[in-house]
Write an enzyme that holds these catalytic residues in place. Structure first.
Site, short mmCIF file in Angstrom:
data_model
loop_
_atom_site.label_atom_id
_atom_site.label_comp_id
_atom_site.label_asym_id
_atom_site.label_seq_id
_atom_site.Cartn_x
_atom_site.Cartn_y
_atom_site.Cartn_z
N LYS A 141 1.27 -1.07 -0.38
CA LYS A 141 0.38 -0.21 -0.20
C LYS A 141 0.63 0.89 0.26
CE LYS A 141 -1.71 0.69 3.83
NZ LYS A 141 -0.69 2.00 4.84
N THR A 142 1.98 1.00 0.93
CA THR A 142 2.78 2.29 0.94
C THR A 142 3.44 3.03 -0.35
OG1 THR A 142 2.80 1.99 3.12
CG2 THR A 142 4.68 3.23 1.94
N ASP A 191 -4.56 7.79 3.14
CA ASP A 191 -3.71 6.79 3.53
C ASP A 191 -4.90 5.71 5.23
OD1 ASP A 191 -2.22 4.64 3.42
OD2 ASP A 191 -0.92 5.15 5.31
N GLU A 192 -5.37 4.80 4.86
CA GLU A 192 -6.02 4.22 5.44
C GLU A 192 -7.71 4.87 5.54
OE1 GLU A 192 -4.69 1.72 7.27
OE2 GLU A 192 -2.58 1.52 7.55
N GLN A 250 -9.43 -3.92 6.61
CA GLN A 250 -9.14 -3.65 7.84
C GLN A 250 -9.76 -2.60 9.01
OE1 GLN A 250 -4.62 -4.72 7.94
NE2 GLN A 250 -5.11 -4.50 5.49
N ARG A 279 -0.66 -10.73 10.04
CA ARG A 279 0.16 -10.80 10.41
C ARG A 279 1.68 -11.63 10.80
NH1 ARG A 279 -0.52 -6.11 9.24
NH2 ARG A 279 -2.23 -6.67 8.02
#
Length: 669
Positions: free
Chosen positions: A50-51, A241-242, A272, A624
């Site tokens: 994503k980043t 973002d997010e 998420q 994770r």
């Protein structure tokens, strides 16, 4: 629903800056990065880069002639903002210092520093942290002259949490109290008075809290068309973002800043979205296409983090949710270990298994900081902390203080310590300071009176604490709770004979401490669970002196809570909420039993939306893991006041086909 973007055939070559976007990104990432200028939604699955996508999009904009000063990049943490800017700077050799990048709050602060006078503040306004906020609220409460009549009025810290929810959701103060803090409804009128007084005092003191940085920025842009147009013209491109974690205020602010140009790209993952309890609204991402009907939707589903076995389980786990953008994470890594499903007899054996397995993994060369134990609630970690301590395994807690350091555990322990040792001045004062209307001076006077009394001088445990303590002079506000405390102390050692540790803790909880928690903490239910865990721990002790000695030893191992406890290279013990965005080679996901995970209150509420959020939390946990995943649960859950009972494995496990896990049989470890 939303239209999905189809990847155009043929990839472009290098850009003017020398970046070969087509070769540096996978096809899905490249499609998002090189998309037309306009509204777009990027659904980026866990571990999908994503980043990388977001920073390459910023570089792509600059490469195509967009002035860095016309770009606004909104994030949720300062760390994320710094990391993204650093990555963009590595990609683009030119000066990008004019680019605005930061958290919603920091961007709000920058805007308000220029225009606060439009809202009745000066540009040199102070920003209050939580302690400042509590201090101001205490002054407001005092000024309101609230008649508490011996009852406990909500603490300033709890009121701050309530007022924050009002600011960050679309709910009124009445609705917040009714739905989340129903035990405070009797104080509704007084809470409203405090809220009004608090807003007034903030203006008088030229101060803002963190919520004001968002709320007042939005108010500024809503009420001042010239300023709204100024910033819409400045920020030609807004990137977020997010996005799944935005609340109503943040979402409205984004829409105002974008304006008619609609040069907006939001990146997030609805799977998420796990923060509704603090105001995040997943409908912002699910209904994005309703507000921006021309928006293109991109899915990034290639996962670079986990082995295929973990991803297959993750895909299966989230599939039952109805409210979602469906996607299928795909692995680029080779086959690995099948996730282990481990049923243990009880919580103690669960902790023992985890400790033993971690010991083996470290022996096999896995670095301790590449191992994490994740849980739904902090109190689930108690037995594991103790097991790690017994084995001398290095660990760090990221979900809060170590178990025996927590204020509520120390409060309960202080009452027991005073009963056992009537000369314990520290425990006596800690206990009395919990009562309404008692400050440091009154606590000193009460201790002086006790220490001079016959009962206080005696080396023996008095047959009745109340016989002496009820003769003391108390402030009017404290009288009723003082009486209740005195009778509770008598219950701990009736006729001078100590109760069992677990019974003592139960008496304290039900006698005085539950009421104190309910008006002092916004997470009082979690704290009650901690105390119940302490009660369960006390079941194994008959002797109160031995129990207190063990608490002291555990606290000494924990160390001074003012110090940084993080152990370099230590195994991470974390709540799932705290673990979002992180990754480890090995993950243990524990307490997978109905009532524990998913949470019991959510099961009782029969709220499908909340249950879906719990399932998203489970999805966050399993994604994770990079190499190894262990899913554990105790088959019985001992409770000190009700005996053993058989648990039901978490219903989230029902969605996972049996072939996706390997069942480990552990009877004795």
């Amino acid at each position: 629903m939303a239209r999905e973007y189809r990847i155009a055939s043929g990839k472009q070559g290098k850009s003017s800056s020398g970046i070969d976007y087509a070769s540096e990104l996978n096809e899905q990432q490249y499609a998002a990065v090189s998309s037309r200028f306009g509204p777009s939604l990027v659904i980026a699955g866990a571990g999908s880069g994503k980043t990388r996508t977001l920073t390459h999009r910023v570089a792509y904009l600059i490469d195509h002639g967009v002035d860095p000063g016309g770009i606004l990049l909104l994030t949720f943490t300062n760390k994320a903002a710094r990391e993204m800017l650093e990555r963009v700077q590595q990609l683009i050799p030119s000066d990008i210092s004019a680019l605005w990048s930061g958290t919603f709050h920091s961007v709000g602060n920058r805007i308000l520093r220029r225009h606060a006078d439009e809202l009745g503040f000066t540009r040199s306004f102070s920003i209050m942290d939580r302690d400042d906020q509590k201090s101001l609220l205490k002054e407001v409460i005092k000024d309101c002259n609230i008649d508490i009549g011996g009852r406990r009025f909500p603490k300033a810290d709890l009121l701050a949490s309530i007022f924050s929810l009002v600011e960050n959701t679309d709910e009124s103060l009445n609705e917040i109290v009714e739905s989340r803090y129903s035990h405070l409804e009797e104080w509704m009128d007084d809470i409203a008075r405090v809220s009004k007084g608090y807003r007034k005092r903030k203006r008088e003191t030229n101060s803002m809290d963190f919520d004001d940085l968002l709320v007042l920025t939005l108010k500024l842009l809503q009420e001042h068309q010239d300023l709204r147009q100024l910033y819409q013209k400045k920020f030609r491109h807004v990137l977020v973002d997010e996005y799944q974690d935005t609340n109503k205020v943040q979402c409205d602010l984004i829409d105002l800043l974008v304006g008619e140009s609609q040069y907006l790209m939001v990146v997030g993952d609805d799977a998420q979205s796990i923060y509704s309890w603090r105001g995040a609204d997943m409908s912002n991402i699910l209904s994005f296409h309703n507000k921006y009907p021309d928006a293109e939707v991109f899915k990034i589903e290639t996962n670079y983090r986990s082995v295929p076995e973990v991803l297959e389980l993750s895909n299966a786990a989230i599939r039952p949710n109805k409210q979602q953008y469906t996607k299928e994470l795909r692995a680029v890594r080779e086959q690995g270990m099948t996730p282990a499903l481990v049923a243990l007899d009880d919580p103690s054996l669960q902790a023992e298994f985890i400790g033993e397995r971690i010991d083996e993994l470290i022996g096999d060369g896995v670095e301790p900081d590449e191992i994490a134990v994740l849980y739904r609630a902090h109190y689930h970690s108690m037995e594991i902390q103790m097991e790690m301590t017994r084995r001398d395994l290095p660990f760090q807690i990221t979900s809060g203080l170590r178990f025996f350091e927590q204020a509520h555990i120390k409060d309960v322990s202080a009452m027991i310590r005073f009963v056992v040792n009537g000369r314990d001045e520290i425990s006596f004062k800690r206990m009395t300071l919990l009562l309404p209307g008692i400050g440091a001076k009154t606590a000193d006077n009460l201790w002086l009176a006790w220490s001079r009394s016959e009962a206080g001088k005696s080396v023996d445990v008095p047959k009745s604490f109340s016989e002496t303590l009820l003769t003391f002079k108390l402030p009017a506000k404290a009288k009723d709770t003082w009486v209740q405390l005195c009778h509770t102390l008598d219950e701990l050692a009736p006729d001078g004979v100590f109760q069992r540790p677990s019974n003592m803790i139960f008496s304290i909880l039900e006698g005085v401490y539950q009421e104190y928690m309910s008006v002092s903490f916004d997470n009082h239910e979690h704290r009650r669970n901690d105390i119940e865990q302490l009660m369960q721990y006390g079941e194994s002790y008959e002797d109160i002196l031995e129990f207190l000695a063990q608490l002291s030893l555990m606290s000494a191992i924990d160390g001074d809570p003012s110090e940084d406890k993080k152990v370099e290279g230590g195994v991470v013990l974390s709540s799932i909420h705290q673990a979002k965005g992180l990754e480890w080679k090995v993950v243990f996901l524990v307490w997978l039993a109905d009532g524990m995970f998913p949470n019991g209150r959510i099961l009782e509420s029969d709220d499908e939306g909340m249950l879906e959020e719990e399932r998203r939390l489970f999805y966050v946990a399993v994604t994770r893991a990079k190499d190894q995943l262990y899913l554990t649960y105790p088959m019985t859950n001992p409770k000190s006041y009700s005996g053993d009972y058989v648990t039901r494995p978490s219903r989230f496990l029902d969605a996972i086909p049996t072939e996706m896990t390997e069942e480990w049989k552990v009877s004795t470890w």
